[in-house]
Design a protein around this motif. Structure first.
Motif: not given
Length: 483
Positions: A13-17, A45-55, A73-76, A39-41
């Motif tokens: 999660l990083d919005g920097h160039e 959230v969209d990626r977390l809702t639709n894909e599986a991540f470990d960290c 902001a992303v906990s749910e 690059g945004s909250v």
């Protein structure tokens, strides 16, 4: 042999160039890493809702949110994923508040930029701790489910600390709330009054002599429900002294009911064997002897006695079949008006020989068809044995008032009494046996069927003397239903 290394999917999660470059550097630092950038909250959230991540990894600021605010902001969507905040130089200055790493890791503890290699190592550490925590939760969950399935719980008592630890299974068996404190003495008070001394002595022997115990005892829950439990205690001894006692509690109520049912079935089979070997053989031998006499003399009375013997055999067979078919089973139970059942049952007897009255109106939980069968046989027994102009009374049994917590609720029930000659004390234990009868033409199955119906409902039945000196049958353990 090395275990095959698992791949690790990271959402960065990083919005920097420089976010994409940092993501590639992380992948280069550990070949197991696959790093995706959001690059945004909203994108995260969209990626977390639709894909599986470990960290989750972030330099600590995104869309104006930092630290705990970003995590919230992303906990749910993130659920219980570990969240690592880094202090890797983004090229635009070190992220503020970047000492929080989540999942128990406190981070580098300063705002100094850390190397990508160090961040990769921290991610591995956090993931290892997280996986260990997940395995522990899974084992605890499996253990809890196993306790529920088996109706079992575990406990531990520290002798020096005088403190007890109990699992949820033990709380469930006692009927305790989650925050209620349990002590050995409080647990002992839940046992049936007649069993308390047994468990108290066994527990003391475990502490004083290091002796284990394994007991099956009656137990009353916080809701006053009488159960059976198997309780086991195993002392742990160090330098000759018991330091703790480990144990289990197992609700074996259903097992005890099955054992009782098997015992009852065994008794029924023995009764059937007795009927076949004796009760049916007796009128059969009588008929055979009378047949010789009838053939020799042509006496009509002999033929009539043969007919009566055959009729008695037929009645015996029908009663045996009734017991065999119905056995200990009952149909669906429902609240039943006892007065209505008694009136219906009285239609099956000669009302000119016996009067039937119900003292009060009350309802019980029962199979109405089997309950009517019970009353029909009790009323028929009174009509046969109480004498002419007898009165049969049906009423409610109220338990004796008591302040003892462990009092038996089995006192609830009803009685059926008559004003006949009664049943001698030395015969009261035999009247429920199949084939037992004092009447010359009786089959001895009426009260046996009454007993079967009572036991099928889980009730107890006994016979004593009525107020008028006649027979009084008491059926207890009955659920009385409020109007």
């Amino acid at each position: 042999m090395k275990r095959e290394r698992d791949s690790i999917r990271i959402l960065y999660l990083d919005g920097h160039e420089s976010a994409d470059r940092r993501a590639r550097e992380l992948e280069d630092a550990d070949s197991r890493f696959t790093v995706e950038v959001a690059g945004s909250v909203t994108a995260g959230v969209d990626r977390l809702t639709n894909e599986a991540f470990d960290c989750l990894v972030s330099p600590g600021e995104l869309d104006g949110r930092t630290g705990v605010g970003l995590l919230s902001a992303v906990s749910e969507a993130a659920e219980d994923l570990p969240f690592v905040l880094s202090t890797v130089d983004t090229g635009e200055g070190v992220a503020s508040g970047a000492i929080f790493t989540g999942d128990g890791d406190s981070g580098p503890g300063s705002a100094d930029p850390e190397t990508v290699e160090r961040l990769a190592a921290r991610i591995e550490t956090v993931l290892s701790e997280h996986r260990a925590s997940q395995r522990h939760k899974q084992r605890a969950n499996i253990f809890e489910k196993a306790q529920r399935i088996a109706d079992i719980g575990a406990w531990e008592y520290g002798v020096e600390t005088d403190r007890a630890f109990i699992t949820d299974g033990v709380r469930r068996i006692h009927g305790l709330d989650p925050d209620e404190v349990m002590t050995p003495e409080r647990s002992i008070e839940h046992y049936h009054p007649d069993d308390r001394q047994t468990i108290r002595e066994a527990f003391q022997q475990a502490i004083e002599s290091g002796e284990s115990y394994d007991l099956e005892l009656r137990f009353r829950t916080a809701d006053d429900d009488l159960r059976w439990v198997r309780t086991r205690g195993q002392p742990e001894v160090e330098d000759g002294d018991t330091v703790r006692v480990l144990g289990t509690m197992h609700d074996i109520t259903d097992l005890k009911r099955r054992e009782r049912k098997l015992e009852q079935q065994k008794e029924r089979f023995e009764e059937f064997a007795h009927v076949v070997s004796h009760d049916i053989r007796t009128p059969l031998q009588l008929a055979s002897g009378l047949l010789d006499e009838a053939e020799r003399t042509g006496d009509p009375e002999a033929f009539e006695r043969i007919r009566q013997a055959h009729q008695q055999i037929e009645t015996l067979i029908e009663n045996v079949l009734t017991l065999a078919k119905q056995g200990l089973g009952i149909g669906a139970t429902e609240p039943v008006e006892v007065d209505e059942i008694v009136r219906a049952a009285s239609e099956s007897i000669d009302r000119s020989t016996v009067a039937v009255e119900t003292v009060e109106t009350f309802r019980i939980e029962a199979d109405p068809n089997r309950l009517r069968q019970l009353f029909e046989n009790l009323l028929a027994n009174a009509a046969d044995h109480a004498g002419p102009d007898a009165t049969v009374t049906v009423g409610l049994i109220e338990p004796l008032p008591t302040t003892t917590r462990g009092s038996d609720r089995g006192g609830h029930g009803f009685y059926v009494s008559d004003d006949g000659p009664g049943i001698p004390v030395d015969e009261r234990d035999d009247v429920f046996d199949a084939g037992y009868s004092t009447a010359e033409d009786g089959t001895g199955f009426g009260l046996s069927i009454v007993k079967e119906v009572a036991l099928a409902h889980g009730w107890d039945i006994s016979v004593t003397e009525s107020r008028d000196g006649g027979a009084r049958f008491e059926i207890t353990g009955v659920e009385i239903v409020s109007p």
